[in-house]
Scaffold this active site. Structure first.
Site, PDB file in Angstrom:
ATOM      1  N   ASP A  50       0.872  -1.176   0.000  1.00 53.11           N
ATOM      2  CA  ASP A  50       0.000   0.000   0.000  1.00 53.11           C
ATOM      3  C   ASP A  50       0.910   1.228   0.000  1.00 53.11           C
ATOM      4  OD1 ASP A  50       0.890   0.245   2.614  1.00 53.11           O
ATOM      5  OD2 ASP A  50      -1.071   0.105   3.545  1.00 53.11           O
ATOM      6  N   CYS A 106       3.065  -3.473   4.088  1.00 51.20           N
ATOM      7  CA  CYS A 106       2.261  -2.315   4.490  1.00 51.20           C
ATOM      8  C   CYS A 106       2.961  -1.726   5.710  1.00 51.20           C
ATOM      9  CB  CYS A 106       0.807  -2.698   4.745  1.00 51.20           C
ATOM     10  SG  CYS A 106       0.515  -3.881   6.068  1.00 51.20           S
ATOM     11  N   THR A 129       2.627  -2.304   8.883  1.00 49.41           N
ATOM     12  CA  THR A 129       3.000  -3.326   9.863  1.00 49.41           C
ATOM     13  C   THR A 129       3.164  -4.724   9.263  1.00 49.41           C
ATOM     14  OG1 THR A 129       0.686  -3.812  10.257  1.00 49.41           O
ATOM     15  CG2 THR A 129       1.707  -2.139  11.683  1.00 49.41           C
ATOM     16  N   HIS A 168       7.554 -25.077   8.040  1.00 50.98           N
ATOM     17  CA  HIS A 168       6.464 -25.753   8.752  1.00 50.98           C
ATOM     18  C   HIS A 168       5.085 -25.441   8.170  1.00 50.98           C
ATOM     19  CE1 HIS A 168       8.742 -26.583  12.803  1.00 50.98           C
ATOM     20  NE2 HIS A 168       9.456 -26.904  11.736  1.00 50.98           N
ATOM     21  N   HIS A 178       4.623 -32.077   8.794  1.00 50.12           N
ATOM     22  CA  HIS A 178       4.022 -30.762   8.552  1.00 50.12           C
ATOM     23  C   HIS A 178       2.972 -30.816   7.442  1.00 50.12           C
ATOM     24  CE1 HIS A 178       7.097 -29.361  11.188  1.00 50.12           C
ATOM     25  NE2 HIS A 178       8.049 -29.771  10.382  1.00 50.12           N
TER      26      HIS A 178
HETATM   27  C1  RB5 Z   1      -1.953   2.438   6.415  1.00 50.37           C
HETATM   28  O1  RB5 Z   1      -1.953   3.646   7.087  1.00 50.37           O
HETATM   29  C2  RB5 Z   1      -1.734   1.303   7.400  1.00 50.37           C
HETATM   30  O2  RB5 Z   1      -2.876   1.121   8.157  1.00 50.37           O
HETATM   31  C3  RB5 Z   1      -1.361   0.057   6.677  1.00 50.37           C
HETATM   32  O3  RB5 Z   1      -0.194   0.276   5.930  1.00 50.37           O
HETATM   33  C4  RB5 Z   1      -1.068  -1.191   7.487  1.00 50.37           C
HETATM   34  O4  RB5 Z   1      -0.143  -0.944   8.489  1.00 50.37           O
HETATM   35  C5  RB5 Z   1      -2.225  -1.932   7.975  1.00 50.37           C
HETATM   36  O5  RB5 Z   1      -2.087  -3.054   8.477  1.00 50.37           O
END
Ligand code: RB5
Length: 151
Positions: free
Chosen positions: A8, A71, A73, A104, A139
């Protein structure tokens, strides 16, 4: 290995860095998903779904491939991609987990977070994922049970 890469707006920089690494390691990037401009907001579920469907088509055509989704996180991408039957995505922030989700869990997608990882660690984690293989054996039965949950 054929790769599908997507991010993203929150991870364009990491997508570019890791794409360059993949190419330098001799892998092929079949398709890249997501915006090219960080001012262009993209919803991660859309990117995850588009990449997942492309990856599954490749698997159906018996062309082995892996997905890299990024993204902020890595978590939103993993949560979304795992809704698509046939996708086994893991969001990881350490090298050991990257190895284990291949060995696994037979993960076909790795998800990383640009806001979590420095670029060198992200590269190392990606390398561990790629260099690992599904272990099969005990597995295989468990991964078959994961796949059954799709139905
Ligand atoms: C975008 O702001 C953020 O929410 C996205 O990149 C991500 O971290 C969501 O899981």
């Amino acid at each position: 290995m054929h790769f599908y890469v997507g991010s993203d707006h929150g991870a364009i920089e990491m997508r570019e860095q890791l794409s360059a690494l993949l190419l330098s390691w001799g892998h092929e990037i079949v398709e890249t998903f997501g915006p090219t401009d960080s001012a262009e907001a993209a919803d991660y579920p859309d990117v995850a779904a588009d990449l997942s469907h492309a990856l599954l088509k490749s698997e159906e055509a018996h062309v082995p491939a892996l997905g890299l989704l990024l993204c902020g996180t890595g978590q939103g991408m993993a949560i979304s991609a795992n809704k698509i039957p046939g996708i086994r995505a893991g969001a990881v922030a350490d090298a050991f987990s990257a190895k284990m989700i291949r060995e696994h869990n037979n993960a076909n997608v790795i998800c990383l977070g640009q806001r979590v990882l420095g670029s060198e660690l992200a590269g190392l984690i990606l390398r561990c994922f790629i260099d690992s293989e599904f272990g099969g054996g005990r597995h295989a039965k468990r991964v078959a049970k994961i796949n059954q949950l799709d139905h």
